[in-house]
Write an enzyme that holds these catalytic residues in place. Structure first.
Site, PDB file in Angstrom:
ATOM      1  N   GLU A  70      -7.550   3.270  -7.225  1.00 33.39           N
ATOM      2  CA  GLU A  70      -8.279   3.152  -5.803  1.00 33.39           C
ATOM      3  C   GLU A  70      -9.756   3.128  -6.348  1.00 33.39           C
ATOM      4  OE1 GLU A  70      -9.145   1.853  -3.214  1.00 33.39           O
ATOM      5  OE2 GLU A  70      -7.681   2.928  -1.923  1.00 33.39           O
TER       6      GLU A  70
ATOM      7  N   ARG B 252       0.483   9.044  -5.641  1.00 34.44           N
ATOM      8  CA  ARG B 252       0.776   8.672  -4.462  1.00 34.44           C
ATOM      9  C   ARG B 252       1.381   7.236  -4.324  1.00 34.44           C
ATOM     10  NH1 ARG B 252      -4.875   8.918  -4.633  1.00 34.44           N
ATOM     11  NH2 ARG B 252      -6.151   7.302  -3.774  1.00 34.44           N
TER      12      ARG B 252
ATOM     13  N   ARG C 110       0.881  -1.178  -0.003  1.00 35.70           N
ATOM     14  CA  ARG C 110      -0.049  -0.038   0.030  1.00 35.70           C
ATOM     15  C   ARG C 110       1.012   0.974  -0.191  1.00 35.70           C
ATOM     16  NH1 ARG C 110      -3.821   2.415   4.622  1.00 35.70           N
ATOM     17  NH2 ARG C 110      -4.614   4.247   3.759  1.00 35.70           N
ATOM     18  N   HIS C 111       0.580   2.437  -0.743  1.00 31.06           N
ATOM     19  CA  HIS C 111       1.334   3.436  -0.828  1.00 31.06           C
ATOM     20  C   HIS C 111       1.483   4.054   0.784  1.00 31.06           C
ATOM     21  CE1 HIS C 111      -2.400   6.044   0.166  1.00 31.06           C
ATOM     22  NE2 HIS C 111      -2.745   5.212  -0.559  1.00 31.06           N
TER      23      HIS C 111
ATOM     24  N   HIS D 144      -3.120   0.801  -3.698  1.00 26.01           N
ATOM     25  CA  HIS D 144      -3.947   1.709  -2.473  1.00 26.01           C
ATOM     26  C   HIS D 144      -4.520   0.602  -1.693  1.00 26.01           C
ATOM     27  CE1 HIS D 144      -3.425   4.861  -5.311  1.00 26.01           C
ATOM     28  NE2 HIS D 144      -3.716   3.865  -6.245  1.00 26.01           N
TER      29      HIS D 144
END
Length: 193
Positions: A85, A63, A11-12, A149
């Site tokens: 996302e 991101r 995940r970022h 995400h």
């Protein structure tokens, strides 16, 4: 449980809007200092993984790409829009507190963030979101690293593990770690702070 190849899911790192509990969806905000530290922790975990040259993918959103640039040590990766996302319609950019103030039913039901995105008017919805994630997973043909995400990660990890999608919102949703998915199981890899 589905027969997917080995996956390392990242995940970022934390963003400005994560810190504000603001729904990002397919909008973007930059990584915070904590988010950069999250990506550097992931980078420490990825040295050995990258030595085996898995396929590298990231969401095209900023991101995730900022995280991938750090966590993957500058290696080239492919972006795929199916890793974006979930779209939250008109709720993108709004704070969770404002939305819940308008929708006490979500508070009363103990809604998870995934449930909130599902309820977003004009949003993508879980069925379409799950379908595009499955489409991406079906195209994988070998061990792969995915940088994307939180909510996408919950649904993707539920799919790979054979967990019913309505239960995906209860899965952990951490930053700064790597979720290793193999043979229908999940292991959380962590680097020291």
């Amino acid at each position: 449980m589905s027969d997917y190849p080995k996956i390392w899911f990242l995940r970022h790192g934390q963003t400005e809007w994560n810190r504000e509990y603001r729904l990002q969806g397919q909008l973007d905000s930059p990584l915070t200092a904590q988010g950069l530290a999250d990506a550097r922790r992931q980078a420490r975990l990825m040295h050995a993984v990258l030595a085996d040259t898995p396929a590298l993918f990231a969401s095209p959103l900023g991101r995730a790409r900022q995280t991938a640039d750090i966590a993957l040590h500058g290696r080239a990766y492919r972006t795929d829009p199916r890793l974006m996302e979930i779209h939250a319609g008109g709720w993108q950019g709004r704070t969770r507190a404002d939305i819940l103030a308008e929708r006490p039913d979500l508070v009363a039901s103990g809604a998870t963030p995934l449930d909130i995105y599902e309820a977003a008017e004009g949003g993508e919805g879980i069925v379409a979101f799950h379908a595009r994630i499955r489409s991406f997973l079906r195209d994988l043909d070998g061990p792969s690293v995915l940088v994307a995400h939180g909510l996408l990660g919950q649904v993707l990890r539920a799919e790979v593990r054979g967990i019913p999608i309505p239960e995906a919102g209860a899965l952990s949703n951490r930053q700064g770690c790597v979720y290793l998915l193999e043979n229908g199981t999940e292991t959380v890899l962590e680097a020291p702070e």
